[in-house]
Write a protein that holds these residues in place. Structure first.
Motif, PDB file in Angstrom:
ATOM      1  N   ARG A 437     -18.186 -64.630 -57.119  1.00  0.00           N
ATOM      2  CA  ARG A 437     -18.761 -65.593 -57.500  1.00  0.00           C
ATOM      3  C   ARG A 437     -19.815 -66.076 -56.375  1.00  0.00           C
ATOM      4  O   ARG A 437     -20.707 -66.820 -56.879  1.00  0.00           O
ATOM      5  N   ARG A 438     -19.983 -65.401 -55.479  1.00  0.00           N
ATOM      6  CA  ARG A 438     -21.231 -65.574 -54.660  1.00  0.00           C
ATOM      7  C   ARG A 438     -22.086 -64.387 -54.745  1.00  0.00           C
ATOM      8  O   ARG A 438     -21.700 -63.144 -54.529  1.00  0.00           O
ATOM      9  N   PRO A 439     -23.315 -64.636 -55.142  1.00  0.00           N
ATOM     10  CA  PRO A 439     -24.314 -63.392 -55.443  1.00  0.00           C
ATOM     11  C   PRO A 439     -24.557 -62.601 -54.021  1.00  0.00           C
ATOM     12  O   PRO A 439     -24.618 -63.243 -52.917  1.00  0.00           O
ATOM     13  N   PRO A 440     -25.071 -61.510 -54.395  1.00  0.00           N
ATOM     14  CA  PRO A 440     -25.592 -60.778 -53.085  1.00  0.00           C
ATOM     15  C   PRO A 440     -26.103 -61.377 -52.225  1.00  0.00           C
ATOM     16  O   PRO A 440     -27.438 -62.152 -52.720  1.00  0.00           O
ATOM     17  N   ALA A 441     -26.446 -61.265 -51.079  1.00  0.00           N
ATOM     18  CA  ALA A 441     -27.278 -62.044 -50.189  1.00  0.00           C
ATOM     19  C   ALA A 441     -28.786 -61.627 -50.424  1.00  0.00           C
ATOM     20  O   ALA A 441     -29.592 -62.818 -50.427  1.00  0.00           O
ATOM     21  N   GLY A 442     -29.058 -60.380 -50.767  1.00  0.00           N
ATOM     22  CA  GLY A 442     -30.747 -60.366 -51.005  1.00  0.00           C
ATOM     23  C   GLY A 442     -31.130 -60.986 -52.338  1.00  0.00           C
ATOM     24  O   GLY A 442     -32.024 -61.463 -52.411  1.00  0.00           O
ATOM     25  N   LEU A 443     -30.018 -60.900 -53.376  1.00  0.00           N
ATOM     26  CA  LEU A 443     -30.583 -61.640 -54.428  1.00  0.00           C
ATOM     27  C   LEU A 443     -30.681 -63.237 -54.277  1.00  0.00           C
ATOM     28  O   LEU A 443     -31.215 -63.716 -55.091  1.00  0.00           O
ATOM     29  N   ALA A 444     -29.530 -63.418 -53.516  1.00  0.00           N
ATOM     30  CA  ALA A 444     -29.612 -65.025 -53.233  1.00  0.00           C
ATOM     31  C   ALA A 444     -30.859 -65.471 -52.693  1.00  0.00           C
ATOM     32  O   ALA A 444     -31.408 -66.629 -52.984  1.00  0.00           O
ATOM     33  N   SER A 445     -31.163 -64.711 -51.722  1.00  0.00           N
ATOM     34  CA  SER A 445     -32.435 -65.126 -50.743  1.00  0.00           C
ATOM     35  C   SER A 445     -33.916 -65.178 -51.689  1.00  0.00           C
ATOM     36  O   SER A 445     -34.641 -65.914 -51.487  1.00  0.00           O
ATOM     37  N   ARG A 446     -33.660 -64.295 -52.635  1.00  0.00           N
ATOM     38  CA  ARG A 446     -35.023 -64.230 -53.286  1.00  0.00           C
ATOM     39  C   ARG A 446     -35.018 -65.406 -54.487  1.00  0.00           C
ATOM     40  O   ARG A 446     -36.219 -65.686 -54.960  1.00  0.00           O
TER      41      ARG A 446
END
Length: 489
Positions: A437-446
């Protein structure tokens, strides 16, 4: 004493008129004015003063200012929203209740508020009105109430392993009455069941859009659509109508009653399509060969995959000793139907309801949507927080989109199933948000600060159940339809 709360849709001005009217009446009486004398001072007929005091006409600002001067009070005092006395508060509440939609829906005359009507009588009437409002709110089945009763129904089904012996017996009695020896139930035998129960079948092209069938109990007729929707089974629609009659289904008292009726009607219809004795013999033979398969049950009784999967959950624990779970999941990932007695951990809301919740992306119920081969069943092992489970899933297309239908069992019981040799494996730690449910950190940061999705709401999840009618059915349309098709006397 509890007064009736104001309907939030009521005109704010009406509330002002009721309160101001009662204050004018009290001040007029205290100052010794009669209706005639106050009317003369204001330049209005006595009947107009009475209408104002009863809150049935809104005053203009100039009239309020003149009345304040005549009665010797400030404008603020005259326009205060606080009722001038306990009696006035009771009268205002009673007037307000009579102007509301609940009172208007009752076959009751208007009750004049006279001095002879005691405070106790008004309080009793208001208490009865409040209780009626409470009952109507409960029967309206808000989404929260619907989820609560659905959760309770699923719990009771789990306790009995989704097996209803009384409905199995009813199905056997009906099939014996028409001489059905076993195997697939033909459309002819389904028609024989209708005749046995005293009904004739009538296929029409103008069936009300809110219905799947209409039963005319007066003339012993069942109306069915000329053409069936894609993926539907004409036998199922007829058998559900017959099941409702056999079970004596009436207007549901509340949402819990409605859900119970639906479960029992669907169960009896499925038990007619896939009779217990024949199905258990078939499944026990397959278990001995370690070749249990929902597809084989489907093909043996010529039913849909979903019906076969449902029927498997009815019989697997009771007759085969196998705990199972069932899922029907929309292509969006939300649960449409679910059942379990194998301790699998479904996603739930705070009330314990699973319908409408998102299934883990790593479960077979979601993974199957990514498989190009829609002809073969999809099998998968999934390591979940409560253990390892094996599932078999298929996709079915409907006018409402694509759904996956899945049947699963704990690892200890997979030895009885065909497809146990699958190499498909996944791990799920849901409801841990870190699972899927939590997007990957790199994707979320973008993207988390640079996007704003607009959600699509399913309006049916917000709809309340109408009180006193069959949910979702336009009664007027149904009655007009019956009038048009009933035989001429």
């Amino acid at each position: 004493m509890t007064t009736t709360p104001l309907d939030p849709t009521e005109d704010e001005g009406m509330l002002d008129s009721l309160t101001i009217g009662r204050r004018i009446r009290q001040l007029r009486t205290e100052r010794g004015f009669t209706l005639d004398s106050l009317g003369a001072a204001l330049g209005r007929a006595p009947s107009q003063i009475s209408v104002i005091e009863n809150g049935k006409r809104e005053l203009k600002l100039g009239e309020v200012q003149r009345l304040a001067r005549i009665l010797g009070v400030s404008l603020d005092e005259l326009m205060s929203q606080e009722p001038p006395s306990k009696r006035a508060a009771l009268e205002i509440a009673l007037e307000r209740a009579q102007r509301g939609p609940l009172y208007a829906s009752l076959p009751l005359p208007s009750l004049p508020v006279r001095k002879s009507l005691s405070d106790e009588a008004i309080e009793t009437i208001l208490a009865l009105h409040d209780e009626l409002q409470r009952l109507h709110r409960e029967r309206a089945a808000t989404p929260e109430e619907a989820r609560r009763v659905n959760t309770e129904l699923r719990r009771s089904m789990r306790q009995r392993n989704n097996y209803f012996p009384e409905l199995e017996a009813a199905a056997k009695t009906l099939l014996d009455a028409v001489g059905h020896a076993g195997g697939p139930l033909s459309q002819r035998v389904a028609s024989d069941l209708a005749s046995h129960l005293g009904f004739t079948l009538h296929y029409v092209g103008d069936l009300p859009t809110s219905t799947r069938s209409v039963t005319d109990l007066k003339n012993g007729r069942i109306y069915l659509p000329v053409g069936q929707a894609s993926g539907s089974d004409a036998r199922t629609t007829l058998l559900q109508a017959l099941a409702s009659h056999v079970l004596g289904v009436t207007e549901p008292r509340d949402y819990a009653d409605f859900l119970r009726q639906r479960v029992e009607t669907n169960y009896l219809a499925a038990a007619l399509l896939v009779p217990e004795h024949s199905a258990v013999e078939f499944l026990q033979a397959a278990k001995e060969k370690r070749e249990l398969s929902v597809e084989d049950l489907r093909d043996a009784f010529a039913v849909s995959y979903e019906t076969a999967a449902h029927r498997f959950t009815n019989l697997a624990t009771e007759h085969l000793g196998i705990p199972v779970h069932f899922l029907k999941v929309h292509e969006s990932g939300t649960i449409s139907k679910a059942y379990e007695n194998d301790r699998v951990l479904f996603p739930t809301d705070a009330l314990g309801a699973v319908e409408g919740q998102l299934v883990c992306r790593n479960w077979s119920a979601r993974r199957v949507f990514d498989i190009a081969d829609r002809f073969s069943p999809y099998h998968q092992y999934t390591d979940k927080p409560t253990g390892t489970y094996w599932c078999t899933s298929r996709i079915q297309s409907t006018p409402r989109g694509e759904f996956s239908v899945s049947v699963g069992t704990p690892f200890a019981h997979v030895k009885w199933f065909r497809g146990r040799d699958t190499t498909n494996r996944s791990t799920s730690t849901c409801p841990d948000e870190g699972c899927c449910r939590r997007p990957p950190a790199g994707l979320a940061s973008r993207w988390e600060q640079h996007s704003f999705p607009s959600a699509r709401l399913n309006s049916s999840l917000l709809a309340a159940m109408p009180a006193g009618v069959f949910p979702g059915v336009d009664s007027t349309e149904v009655y007009e339809f019956l009038d048009a098709h009933a035989p001429q006397e």
